[in-house]
Design a protein around this motif. Sequence first.
Motif, mmCIF file in Angstrom:
data_model
loop_
_atom_site.group_PDB
_atom_site.id
_atom_site.type_symbol
_atom_site.label_atom_id
_atom_site.label_comp_id
_atom_site.label_asym_id
_atom_site.label_seq_id
_atom_site.Cartn_x
_atom_site.Cartn_y
_atom_site.Cartn_z
ATOM 1 N N GLY A 1 0.798 -1.180 0.000
ATOM 2 C CA GLY A 1 0.000 0.000 0.000
ATOM 3 C C GLY A 1 0.853 1.261 0.000
ATOM 4 O O GLY A 1 2.072 1.230 -0.179
ATOM 5 N N GLU A 2 0.205 2.350 0.245
ATOM 6 C CA GLU A 2 0.878 3.649 0.218
ATOM 7 C C GLU A 2 2.005 3.748 1.234
ATOM 8 O O GLU A 2 3.091 4.258 0.928
ATOM 9 N N ASP A 3 1.781 3.237 2.448
ATOM 10 C CA ASP A 3 2.818 3.315 3.481
ATOM 11 C C ASP A 3 4.075 2.552 3.084
ATOM 12 O O ASP A 3 5.187 3.017 3.319
ATOM 13 N N GLU A 4 3.901 1.390 2.458
ATOM 14 C CA GLU A 4 5.050 0.597 2.018
ATOM 15 C C GLU A 4 5.808 1.310 0.896
ATOM 16 O O GLU A 4 7.037 1.326 0.879
ATOM 17 N N ARG A 5 5.073 1.897 -0.045
ATOM 18 C CA ARG A 5 5.719 2.632 -1.140
ATOM 19 C C ARG A 5 6.505 3.817 -0.597
ATOM 20 O O ARG A 5 7.655 4.056 -0.988
ATOM 21 N N LYS A 6 5.909 4.545 0.336
ATOM 22 C CA LYS A 6 6.594 5.690 0.928
ATOM 23 C C LYS A 6 7.856 5.229 1.666
ATOM 24 O O LYS A 6 8.915 5.850 1.535
ATOM 25 N N GLN A 7 7.756 4.150 2.407
ATOM 26 C CA GLN A 7 8.904 3.655 3.166
ATOM 27 C C GLN A 7 10.051 3.235 2.251
ATOM 28 O O GLN A 7 11.217 3.441 2.580
ATOM 29 N N GLN A 8 9.746 2.683 1.086
ATOM 30 C CA GLN A 8 10.795 2.311 0.130
ATOM 31 C C GLN A 8 11.589 3.538 -0.290
ATOM 32 O O GLN A 8 12.811 3.484 -0.393
ATOM 33 N N PHE A 9 10.923 4.649 -0.516
ATOM 34 C CA PHE A 9 11.616 5.881 -0.881
ATOM 35 C C PHE A 9 12.413 6.429 0.299
ATOM 36 O O PHE A 9 13.528 6.914 0.135
ATOM 37 N N ILE A 10 11.849 6.362 1.495
ATOM 38 C CA ILE A 10 12.550 6.831 2.691
ATOM 39 C C ILE A 10 13.839 6.031 2.896
ATOM 40 O O ILE A 10 14.877 6.589 3.262
ATOM 41 N N ASP A 11 13.777 4.731 2.630
ATOM 42 C CA ASP A 11 14.935 3.854 2.817
ATOM 43 C C ASP A 11 15.962 3.949 1.694
ATOM 44 O O ASP A 11 17.083 3.467 1.845
ATOM 45 N N ASP A 12 15.601 4.566 0.588
ATOM 46 C CA ASP A 12 16.498 4.661 -0.569
ATOM 47 C C ASP A 12 17.592 5.695 -0.296
ATOM 48 O O ASP A 12 17.297 6.870 -0.068
ATOM 49 N N PRO A 13 18.868 5.288 -0.316
ATOM 50 C CA PRO A 13 19.945 6.240 -0.026
ATOM 51 C C PRO A 13 20.105 7.335 -1.078
ATOM 52 O O PRO A 13 20.775 8.337 -0.821
ATOM 53 N N ASP A 14 19.510 7.178 -2.250
ATOM 54 C CA ASP A 14 19.605 8.193 -3.305
ATOM 55 C C ASP A 14 18.548 9.281 -3.175
ATOM 56 O O ASP A 14 18.585 10.270 -3.897
ATOM 57 N N VAL A 15 17.589 9.093 -2.262
ATOM 58 C CA VAL A 15 16.485 10.037 -2.105
ATOM 59 C C VAL A 15 16.779 10.977 -0.937
ATOM 60 O O VAL A 15 16.985 10.536 0.187
#
Length: 97
Positions: A1-15
């Motif tokens: 869901g949305e929370d998982e998608r957001k967390q993937q971006f938060i965890d991405d070191p390039d973001v």
Amino acid sequence: GEDERKQQFIDDPDVQRIEPHRLLCKHCNCWIKLHPIIRYSQSSEKEDSRKQLLDDDAYATDVSPHRVTCKACGTNIRLDTRYKYEGSHWRTHLARC
């Protein structure tokens, strides 16, 4: 869901920063558009295809949404910042390298 998608971006070191429909790339300091309707979602299958082309290129390494490193000469090539993984600058470099 949305929370998982957001967390993937938060965890991405390039973001560097994330908003519902765009993110800030840490490397090039450019805003990258995300899906226009679905929050915290990547844009399209076209983007996946462009990324795959760069990933499969024998001369490309360290592929990120807006840059790629040339294995032949070690140069970091800045890609078009309007779209993720847009390879026109990369192809121009390869023709000259």
